[in-house]
Scaffold this motif. Structure first.
Motif, PDB file in Angstrom:
ATOM      1  N   ARG A  24       0.832  -1.214   0.000  1.00 45.18           N
ATOM      2  CA  ARG A  24       0.000   0.000   0.000  1.00 45.18           C
ATOM      3  C   ARG A  24       0.862   1.257   0.000  1.00 45.18           C
ATOM      4  N   MET A  25       1.920   1.259   0.813  1.00 45.26           N
ATOM      5  CA  MET A  25       2.800   2.428   0.869  1.00 45.26           C
ATOM      6  C   MET A  25       3.509   2.628  -0.464  1.00 45.26           C
ATOM      7  N   LEU A  26       3.941   1.539  -1.093  1.00 46.09           N
ATOM      8  CA  LEU A  26       4.614   1.645  -2.384  1.00 46.09           C
ATOM      9  C   LEU A  26       3.654   2.134  -3.463  1.00 46.09           C
ATOM     10  N   ALA A  27       2.428   1.662  -3.442  1.00 51.40           N
ATOM     11  CA  ALA A  27       1.430   2.132  -4.414  1.00 51.40           C
ATOM     12  C   ALA A  27       1.188   3.631  -4.249  1.00 51.40           C
ATOM     13  N   TYR A  28       1.117   4.091  -3.004  1.00 48.30           N
ATOM     14  CA  TYR A  28       0.951   5.525  -2.747  1.00 48.30           C
ATOM     15  C   TYR A  28       2.153   6.299  -3.299  1.00 48.30           C
ATOM     16  N   GLU A  30       4.180   5.429  -5.703  1.00 49.00           N
ATOM     17  CA  GLU A  30       4.160   5.389  -7.170  1.00 49.00           C
ATOM     18  C   GLU A  30       3.185   6.398  -7.757  1.00 49.00           C
ATOM     19  N   GLU A  31       2.097   6.672  -7.052  1.00 51.76           N
ATOM     20  CA  GLU A  31       1.113   7.642  -7.519  1.00 51.76           C
ATOM     21  C   GLU A  31       1.547   9.084  -7.273  1.00 51.76           C
ATOM     22  N   ASN A  32       2.427   9.297  -6.294  1.00 55.95           N
ATOM     23  CA  ASN A  32       2.719  10.658  -5.856  1.00 55.95           C
ATOM     24  C   ASN A  32       4.150  11.121  -6.080  1.00 55.95           C
ATOM     25  N   LEU A  33       5.028  10.250  -6.529  1.00 50.68           N
ATOM     26  CA  LEU A  33       6.406  10.639  -6.759  1.00 50.68           C
ATOM     27  C   LEU A  33       6.737  10.555  -8.249  1.00 50.68           C
ATOM     28  N   ALA A  35       9.282   9.480 -11.345  1.00 53.54           N
ATOM     29  CA  ALA A  35      10.062   8.256 -11.562  1.00 53.54           C
ATOM     30  C   ALA A  35      11.439   8.378 -10.916  1.00 53.54           C
ATOM     31  N   ARG A  36      12.042   9.544 -11.010  1.00 54.41           N
ATOM     32  CA  ARG A  36      13.362   9.758 -10.397  1.00 54.41           C
ATOM     33  C   ARG A  36      13.284   9.649  -8.879  1.00 54.41           C
ATOM     34  N   GLU A  37      12.282  10.305  -8.296  1.00 52.69           N
ATOM     35  CA  GLU A  37      12.130  10.247  -6.847  1.00 52.69           C
ATOM     36  C   GLU A  37      11.892   8.812  -6.380  1.00 52.69           C
ATOM     37  N   LEU A  38      11.074   8.099  -7.107  1.00 53.11           N
ATOM     38  CA  LEU A  38      10.781   6.714  -6.756  1.00 53.11           C
ATOM     39  C   LEU A  38      12.033   5.848  -6.860  1.00 53.11           C
ATOM     40  N   ASP A  39      12.830   6.090  -7.887  1.00 54.95           N
ATOM     41  CA  ASP A  39      14.065   5.331  -8.065  1.00 54.95           C
ATOM     42  C   ASP A  39      15.045   5.599  -6.927  1.00 54.95           C
ATOM     43  N   GLU A  40      15.095   6.840  -6.445  1.00 57.35           N
ATOM     44  CA  GLU A  40      16.010   7.214  -5.363  1.00 57.35           C
ATOM     45  C   GLU A  40      15.499   6.802  -3.986  1.00 57.35           C
ATOM     46  N   LEU A  41      14.251   6.478  -3.883  1.00 52.68           N
ATOM     47  CA  LEU A  41      13.649   6.104  -2.603  1.00 52.68           C
ATOM     48  C   LEU A  41      14.230   4.784  -2.105  1.00 52.68           C
ATOM     49  N   GLU A  42      14.768   4.806  -0.914  1.00 51.46           N
ATOM     50  CA  GLU A  42      15.344   3.600  -0.328  1.00 51.46           C
ATOM     51  C   GLU A  42      14.564   3.139   0.898  1.00 51.46           C
ATOM     52  N   ASP A  43      14.254   4.076   1.791  1.00 52.33           N
ATOM     53  CA  ASP A  43      13.567   3.764   3.033  1.00 52.33           C
ATOM     54  C   ASP A  43      12.232   4.491   3.097  1.00 52.33           C
ATOM     55  N   VAL A  44      11.206   3.781   3.547  1.00 52.17           N
ATOM     56  CA  VAL A  44       9.864   4.346   3.678  1.00 52.17           C
ATOM     57  C   VAL A  44       9.463   4.239   5.143  1.00 52.17           C
ATOM     58  N   TYR A  45       9.175   5.379   5.756  1.00 53.04           N
ATOM     59  CA  TYR A  45       8.753   5.430   7.158  1.00 53.04           C
ATOM     60  C   TYR A  45       7.281   5.817   7.204  1.00 53.04           C
ATOM     61  N   PHE A  46       6.498   5.089   7.956  1.00 52.91           N
ATOM     62  CA  PHE A  46       5.078   5.391   8.106  1.00 52.91           C
ATOM     63  C   PHE A  46       4.619   4.851   9.443  1.00 52.91           C
ATOM     64  N   GLY A  47       3.357   5.021   9.756  1.00 51.43           N
ATOM     65  CA  GLY A  47       2.889   4.548  11.050  1.00 51.43           C
ATOM     66  C   GLY A  47       1.396   4.350  11.116  1.00 51.43           C
ATOM     67  N   HIS A  48       0.993   3.933  12.270  1.00 53.99           N
ATOM     68  CA  HIS A  48      -0.397   3.753  12.677  1.00 53.99           C
ATOM     69  C   HIS A  48      -1.149   2.698  11.868  1.00 53.99           C
ATOM     70  N   THR A  49      -0.493   1.608  11.563  1.00 52.49           N
ATOM     71  CA  THR A  49      -1.219   0.465  11.006  1.00 52.49           C
ATOM     72  C   THR A  49      -1.261  -0.666  12.025  1.00 52.49           C
ATOM     73  N   HIS A  50      -0.934  -0.358  13.290  1.00 50.72           N
ATOM     74  CA  HIS A  50      -1.008  -1.320  14.396  1.00 50.72           C
ATOM     75  C   HIS A  50      -0.100  -2.522  14.201  1.00 50.72           C
TER      76      HIS A  50
END
Length: 90
Positions: A24-28, A30-33, A35-50
């Protein structure tokens, strides 16, 4: 809160899997970044999914989830530091 005290939130905690959260985080992303930003993305921090976890690898990215700061729900505070030179890209 009453729901949390009864432990029902933990049921959600068990049913939400790391892979589903990462997808779900990756799909988000992909919709909002771009191609360059997505390629450079290494770590994804998020929260509140219990479902607190760190260092989960999926699709070439590393996912970190803080969980939820609720009664009877695990919560992990993630700390990270930016190098001053990395701020030049913002």
């Amino acid at each position: 809160t009453t729901v949390a005290r009864m432990g029902l939130v933990n049921l959600a905690h068990r049913t939400i899997r790391r892979k589903n959260a990462a997808k779900r985080m990756l799909a988000y992303a992909e919709e909002n970044l771009t191609a360059r930003e997505l390629d450079e993305l290494e770590d994804v921090y998020f929260g509140h999914t219990h479902n607190a976890f760190q260092g989960y690898q999926y699709a070439g990215k590393t996912f970190h989830n803080t969980g939820g700061a609720l009664i009877r729900v695990p919560c992990v505070i993630h700390q990270f530091f930016l190098k001053p030179e990395s701020l030049l890209n913002f």
